[in-house]
Design an enzyme around this catalytic site. Structure first.
Site, PDB file in Angstrom:
ATOM      1  N   HIS A  22       5.866 -13.645   5.259  1.00  0.00           N
ATOM      2  CA  HIS A  22       5.154 -13.498   3.998  1.00  0.00           C
ATOM      3  C   HIS A  22       4.612 -12.077   3.852  1.00  0.00           C
ATOM      4  CE1 HIS A  22       1.416 -14.301   1.461  1.00  0.00           C
ATOM      5  NE2 HIS A  22       2.446 -14.409   0.650  1.00  0.00           N
ATOM      6  N   ASN A 123      15.970   2.666  -6.527  1.00  0.00           N
ATOM      7  CA  ASN A 123      15.338   2.194  -5.289  1.00  0.00           C
ATOM      8  C   ASN A 123      14.273   1.179  -5.637  1.00  0.00           C
ATOM      9  OD1 ASN A 123      16.674   4.243  -3.557  1.00  0.00           O
ATOM     10  ND2 ASN A 123      15.464   5.636  -4.788  1.00  0.00           N
TER      11      ASN A 123
END
Length: 132
Positions: A22, A123
């Site tokens: 996470h 990106n």
């Protein structure tokens, strides 16, 4: 070949995405990006564009709470056309980071994937959410 898995998701890429926890980050970078210099773990997918790979990754990767998506923005505030494709592929509102700020964030990412994308500023950094 696996049923139901996007064909751009290679075994090594899937293994890295699975190993992420996470809030871990994955950078999907253009061909100009200094992946080997910045990345702790790197993969190279030279025949793939960044927006296409981002769409494929999103089929298996839930996004974290904000900020879930960072994009590298050029100095001067102009928005490259590829950003629209990245936002659509991610399905998230981006946070824009300058080049060096993005490099700092990328250096902390779990994985950097350098694509064959030749457009500049293609990106994106995604943060993994909780799989429910």
């Amino acid at each position: 070949m696996l049923s139901g898995i996007h064909p751009l998701l290679s075994g090594p890429l899937l293994a890295h995405l699975d190993a992420m926890g996470h809030s871990d980050g994955v950078v999907l970078a253009d061909a100009h990006f200094p992946a080997e210099n910045l990345g702790r773990r790197t993969l190279v997918l030279p025949g793939v564009g960044t927006p296409e790979l981002l769409a494929a990754v999103r089929t298996v990767l839930p996004l974290d709470d904000e900020p879930a998506l960072d994009l590298m923005a050029p100095d001067g505030g102009s928005t490259p056309p590829v950003h629209e494709e990245l936002v659509v592929a991610a399905g998230a509102t981006p946070r824009l980071l300058g080049r060096f700020e993005f490099y700092d964030a990328a250096a902390e990412a779990f994985l950097v994937v350098r694509t064959g994308e030749t457009r500049v500023y293609a990106n994106a950094l995604l943060r993994k959410g909780v799989v429910t």
